[in-house]
Design a protein around this motif. Structure first.
Motif, PDB file in Angstrom:
ATOM      1  N   PHE A  22       0.830  -1.203   0.000  1.00  0.00           N
ATOM      2  CA  PHE A  22       0.000   0.000   0.000  1.00  0.00           C
ATOM      3  C   PHE A  22       0.865   1.254   0.000  1.00  0.00           C
ATOM      4  N   TYR A  23       1.908   1.289   0.817  1.00  0.00           N
ATOM      5  CA  TYR A  23       2.802   2.447   0.847  1.00  0.00           C
ATOM      6  C   TYR A  23       3.465   2.659  -0.517  1.00  0.00           C
ATOM      7  N   LYS A  24       3.846   1.581  -1.181  1.00  0.00           N
ATOM      8  CA  LYS A  24       4.416   1.699  -2.523  1.00  0.00           C
ATOM      9  C   LYS A  24       3.387   2.271  -3.490  1.00  0.00           C
ATOM     10  N   HIS A  25       2.143   1.860  -3.336  1.00  0.00           N
ATOM     11  CA  HIS A  25       1.059   2.365  -4.174  1.00  0.00           C
ATOM     12  C   HIS A  25       0.883   3.871  -3.965  1.00  0.00           C
ATOM     13  N   VAL A  26       0.951   4.323  -2.724  1.00  0.00           N
ATOM     14  CA  VAL A  26       0.806   5.755  -2.414  1.00  0.00           C
ATOM     15  C   VAL A  26       1.949   6.556  -3.025  1.00  0.00           C
ATOM     16  N   VAL A  27       3.175   6.074  -2.877  1.00  0.00           N
ATOM     17  CA  VAL A  27       4.338   6.782  -3.430  1.00  0.00           C
ATOM     18  C   VAL A  27       4.242   6.832  -4.961  1.00  0.00           C
ATOM     19  N   THR A  28       3.874   5.740  -5.584  1.00  0.00           N
ATOM     20  CA  THR A  28       3.711   5.710  -7.035  1.00  0.00           C
ATOM     21  C   THR A  28       2.636   6.693  -7.470  1.00  0.00           C
ATOM     22  N   TYR A  29       1.524   6.709  -6.755  1.00  0.00           N
ATOM     23  CA  TYR A  29       0.427   7.634  -7.041  1.00  0.00           C
ATOM     24  C   TYR A  29       0.916   9.079  -7.010  1.00  0.00           C
ATOM     25  N   LEU A  30       1.658   9.439  -5.978  1.00  0.00           N
ATOM     26  CA  LEU A  30       2.148  10.810  -5.846  1.00  0.00           C
ATOM     27  C   LEU A  30       3.131  11.178  -6.950  1.00  0.00           C
ATOM     28  N   ILE A  31       4.103  10.332  -7.194  1.00  0.00           N
ATOM     29  CA  ILE A  31       5.128  10.633  -8.196  1.00  0.00           C
ATOM     30  C   ILE A  31       4.524  10.730  -9.591  1.00  0.00           C
ATOM     31  N   VAL A  32       3.723   9.741  -9.965  1.00  0.00           N
ATOM     32  CA  VAL A  32       3.149   9.720 -11.317  1.00  0.00           C
ATOM     33  C   VAL A  32       2.215  10.907 -11.521  1.00  0.00           C
ATOM     34  N   ASN A  33       1.374  11.204 -10.547  1.00  0.00           N
ATOM     35  CA  ASN A  33       0.422  12.287 -10.735  1.00  0.00           C
ATOM     36  C   ASN A  33       1.074  13.662 -10.687  1.00  0.00           C
ATOM     37  N   LEU A  34       2.122  13.825  -9.904  1.00  0.00           N
ATOM     38  CA  LEU A  34       2.875  15.085  -9.952  1.00  0.00           C
ATOM     39  C   LEU A  34       3.499  15.264 -11.333  1.00  0.00           C
ATOM     40  N   PHE A  35       4.058  14.194 -11.853  1.00  0.00           N
ATOM     41  CA  PHE A  35       4.645  14.237 -13.189  1.00  0.00           C
ATOM     42  C   PHE A  35       3.590  14.579 -14.236  1.00  0.00           C
ATOM     43  N   LEU A  36       2.463  13.883 -14.190  1.00  0.00           N
ATOM     44  CA  LEU A  36       1.422  14.096 -15.193  1.00  0.00           C
ATOM     45  C   LEU A  36       0.812  15.494 -15.104  1.00  0.00           C
ATOM     46  N   ILE A  64     -12.251  15.427 -16.268  1.00  0.00           N
ATOM     47  CA  ILE A  64     -12.086  14.664 -15.032  1.00  0.00           C
ATOM     48  C   ILE A  64     -10.602  14.360 -14.852  1.00  0.00           C
ATOM     49  N   PRO A  65     -10.020  14.794 -13.739  1.00  0.00           N
ATOM     50  CA  PRO A  65      -8.583  14.563 -13.529  1.00  0.00           C
ATOM     51  C   PRO A  65      -8.272  13.087 -13.294  1.00  0.00           C
ATOM     52  N   PHE A  66      -7.171  12.660 -13.877  1.00  0.00           N
ATOM     53  CA  PHE A  66      -6.702  11.280 -13.730  1.00  0.00           C
ATOM     54  C   PHE A  66      -6.448  10.946 -12.261  1.00  0.00           C
ATOM     55  N   TRP A  67      -5.872  11.897 -11.505  1.00  0.00           N
ATOM     56  CA  TRP A  67      -5.550  11.655 -10.105  1.00  0.00           C
ATOM     57  C   TRP A  67      -6.802  11.396  -9.278  1.00  0.00           C
ATOM     58  N   LEU A  68      -7.952  11.953  -9.694  1.00  0.00           N
ATOM     59  CA  LEU A  68      -9.198  11.728  -8.960  1.00  0.00           C
ATOM     60  C   LEU A  68      -9.653  10.275  -9.093  1.00  0.00           C
ATOM     61  N   ILE A  69      -9.642   9.773 -10.324  1.00  0.00           N
ATOM     62  CA  ILE A  69     -10.058   8.385 -10.565  1.00  0.00           C
ATOM     63  C   ILE A  69      -9.118   7.420  -9.839  1.00  0.00           C
ATOM     64  N   TRP A  70      -7.805   7.635 -10.004  1.00  0.00           N
ATOM     65  CA  TRP A  70      -6.824   6.771  -9.350  1.00  0.00           C
ATOM     66  C   TRP A  70      -6.932   6.906  -7.835  1.00  0.00           C
ATOM     67  N   GLY A  71      -7.213   8.099  -7.353  1.00  0.00           N
ATOM     68  CA  GLY A  71      -7.353   8.338  -5.920  1.00  0.00           C
ATOM     69  C   GLY A  71      -8.499   7.544  -5.313  1.00  0.00           C
TER      70      GLY A  71
END
Length: 102
Positions: A22-36, A64-71
């Motif tokens: 789960f922590y890896k998922h959170v870090v990936t979510y943050l990095i990818v969405n900041l990049f995007l 619709i923002p990608f980060w919202l769906i992934w979030g």
């Protein structure tokens, strides 16, 4: 008594592994969405007028923002990881294994 301790250890180990994932998922979510959001402006249609995009302008997000769906998926992952909501119950897996072993 040894079997009970081994069982508790295995269960605790699995829980720690799930939390680590789960922590890896959170870090990936943050990095990818900041990049995007700040580096790569993208937009793509899924079907009909449903468009995912991280393009931000003075009026806000265009689609619709990608980060919202992934979030939303990340929230469900958190619920599963920390046993907040379990669809099959806490010991569903154990009951099913015992059922199949019979």
């Amino acid at each position: 008594m040894k079997n009970a301790d081994e069982y508790k250890y295995a269960k605790a180990r699995k829980k720690v592994e799930n939390i680590k994932k789960f922590y890896k998922h959170v870090v990936t979510y943050l990095i990818v969405n900041l990049f995007l959001t700040f580096v790569w402006k993208f937009s793509f249609k899924i079907f009909g007028n449903f468009i995912l995009s991280n393009q931000y302008d003075s009026d806000g997000f265009k689609h619709i923002p990608f980060w919202l769906i992934w979030g939303i998926f990340l929230i469900f992952d958190a619920f599963r990881t920390y046993d907040v909501i379990t669809i099959f119950g806490k010991d569903w897996e154990e009951r099913k294994m015992k059922e199949f072993m019979k």
